[in-house]
Design a protein around this motif. Structure first.
Motif, mmCIF file in Angstrom:
data_model
loop_
_atom_site.group_PDB
_atom_site.id
_atom_site.type_symbol
_atom_site.label_atom_id
_atom_site.label_comp_id
_atom_site.label_asym_id
_atom_site.label_seq_id
_atom_site.Cartn_x
_atom_site.Cartn_y
_atom_site.Cartn_z
ATOM 1 N N GLN A 84 6.396 7.402 45.109
ATOM 2 C CA GLN A 84 7.029 6.976 43.856
ATOM 3 C C GLN A 84 7.841 8.095 43.226
ATOM 4 O O GLN A 84 8.879 7.859 42.596
ATOM 5 C CB GLN A 84 5.954 6.495 42.876
ATOM 6 C CG GLN A 84 5.317 5.161 43.270
ATOM 7 C CD GLN A 84 4.117 4.810 42.419
ATOM 8 O OE1 GLN A 84 3.809 5.495 41.438
ATOM 9 N NE2 GLN A 84 3.422 3.737 42.784
ATOM 10 N N LYS A 125 13.156 6.260 44.171
ATOM 11 C CA LYS A 125 13.292 5.536 42.906
ATOM 12 C C LYS A 125 13.196 4.025 43.083
ATOM 13 O O LYS A 125 12.543 3.331 42.313
ATOM 14 C CB LYS A 125 14.625 5.897 42.245
ATOM 15 C CG LYS A 125 14.700 7.349 41.788
ATOM 16 C CD LYS A 125 16.023 7.632 41.097
ATOM 17 C CE LYS A 125 16.102 9.090 40.610
ATOM 18 N NZ LYS A 125 17.391 9.378 39.952
ATOM 19 N N LYS A 126 13.858 3.502 44.111
ATOM 20 C CA LYS A 126 13.927 2.045 44.266
ATOM 21 C C LYS A 126 12.631 1.513 44.865
ATOM 22 O O LYS A 126 12.122 2.046 45.856
ATOM 23 C CB LYS A 126 15.111 1.665 45.143
ATOM 24 C CG LYS A 126 16.461 1.993 44.511
ATOM 25 C CD LYS A 126 17.607 1.555 45.391
ATOM 26 C CE LYS A 126 18.953 1.881 44.744
ATOM 27 N NZ LYS A 126 20.086 1.488 45.603
#
Length: 461
Positions: free
Chosen positions: A44, A48-49
């Protein structure tokens, strides 16, 4: 994967359509061992996505499951061999370790770093032409041989692994859903071609015996194929005394094959090799070019023209030409002598209309190529006819709309007749230099300095 470097991890990400993650992985120095140690919280922070997070975690999980399965399988094999030595022995044990080695190879395979010209074609996301397909297959074959520690006998699963990796990285190569079978067939044919000259190699003989071949025995083949084998034997023993009737057989085959839309390129290469003696003799005896091309029409194909040049000089003319234009194009365009040349003016006007880096680079390399005679004070009409009629008898380029990406055309002319259509300025320049050597044509004095410069770089003099 545990031993992968940061760069290998980055290549692995690119092949799985996760190229956006590469800068962050480089910045954080994520090696193979670090990749496998990532947990949910670390992923995480790195990614980011959410979609990319899910894909990455799934890939790591699958690898760890595969690794765990291998370790479990190894343990079971060792335990079974202790309890039931008659079951896990001989061929069974050999088969198990072969399977284990294949799975190891699968988990570590990454596509090779293709050369610049191949990268350019793949970046365009267009299906490559035949010569470019051959270059891709050659690099894949060499890379597989490296992974196989020098072996020239991949198994079917290993072929599948490599072709799948290629099509996942470049989906547009899967033409009409038949790409997998076509690329796999081409790769297998390449390995056969590489194995052919090493008939006495211990591994080759061992594999032949394994599949029922005896020394001196060949598979049943057509009379034409038998004649081809006879000629190849004669070329090795008596290259200067080939029978005319046998040579005529190859020449007729080459002419028939040239008329086809789907050609057997491997066989074309073989028969061009077999007929090189008579071809070179005709050229050295100054036979008319029309007669040479009538007998050997494949010399009109850029790939065969470059291949003939390489047989004569042991130099890859196309690769060298790419290097020359990449190194010298900026310097050529900055020279005062070309500042007011119409080619340079045309270039500057077209550069304003584009912003894509690849397009700008292509235009500059094209301009540098066409401006070479101007730099050396030579007659440019003996080098290239730009939007004009070809007048020179010696090899010369015909160029139309050089800076229009959609409508530009390049062709090689010899004796005022078109010899070959060419894809771009790099291929055109390589074909021009190759034509002088392949057809043994004296260089005109008014273009001598330009060609002398190019040849000195090609031959590294």
């Amino acid at each position: 994967m545990e031993n992968w470097s940061v760069e290998q991890v980055c290549n692995w990400l690119k092949q799985r359509n996760l190229a956006e993650l590469v800068p962050k992985f480089r910045e954080e120095e994520v090696s193979g061992a670090a990749l496998l140690a990532l947990n949910d919280r670390m992923v995480q922070q790195l990614v980011k996505k959410i979609g990319h997070q899910a894909v990455l975690m799934d890939l790591i999980k699958k690898y760890q499951q595969q690794k765990s399965g291998l370790e479990s399988l190894t343990y079971c094999c060792e335990t079974a061999s202790q309890k039931f030595p008659e079951v896990i022995s001989g061929k069974n044990l050999k088969s198990f370790f072969a399977r284990y080695k294949t799975l190891q190879w699968t988990s570590s395979y990454a596509l090779p770093d293709f050369p610049y010209d191949v990268k350019c074609v793949l970046a365009e996301k267009k299906c490559p032409d035949h010569s470019m397909r051959i270059r891709i297959i050659e690099f894949l074959q060499a890379d597989m041989t490296k992974y196989l520690e020098g072996s020239l006998y991949p198994n079917s699963q290993q072929y599948n692994i490599v072709v799948n990796a290629l099509l996942q990285a470049y989906p547009f190569l899967d033409e009409d859903g038949n790409g997998f079978l076509l690329w796999k067939r081409a790769l297998k044919d390449r390995f056969k071609y590489v194995r052919r000259p090493i008939e006495d190699d211990e591994q080759v003989l061992r594999n032949k015996r394994k599949f029922g071949h005896r020394r001196g025995q060949t598979r049943k083949s057509s009379s034409a194929e038998n004649n081809l084998n006879d000629v190849q034997g004669q070329v090795e023993e008596e290259p200067a005394h080939l029978k005319g009737s046998t040579m005529d057989l190859h020449i007729k085959w080459l002419n028939r094959e040239y008329m086809k839309t789907q050609r057997n390129w491997e066989e074309v290469d073989n028969r061009m090799n077999v007929t090189i003696e008579i071809r070179r003799k005709m050229i050295s005896n100054k036979a008319p070019l029309k007669d040479i091309l009538r007998l050997f029409p494949f010399l009109r194909c850029p790939y065969q023209l470059f291949r003939e040049f390489q047989l004569l000089t042991h130099m890859d003319i196309y690769k060298k030409t790419v290097e020359i234009l990449e190194i010298y194009s900026e310097n050529i365009l900055s020279l005062y002598v070309v500042r007011n040349n119409p080619i340079n003016i045309m270039l500057q006007e077209n550069l304003k209309q584009h912003t894509e880096e690849d397009v700008l680079k292509y235009m500059k390399m094209t301009a540098a190529c066409l401006l070479l005679p101007e730099v050396f004070g030579d007659d440019s009409s003996l080098f290239a006819a730009v939007n004009e009629e070809v007048k020179a008898v010696t090899p010369v380029l015909e160029v139309k709309n050089p800076f229009n990406v959609d409508s530009c055309q390049f062709a090689l002319y010899v004796e005022r007749e078109e010899l070959a259509q060419l894809d771009d300025c790099t291929m055109a320049l390589a074909a021009l230099v190759a034509a002088f050597h392949v057809f043994d044509i004296p260089c005109p004095k008014r273009i001598h300095r330009t060609l002398n410069f190019l040849e000195s770089l090609v031959f590294e003099v």
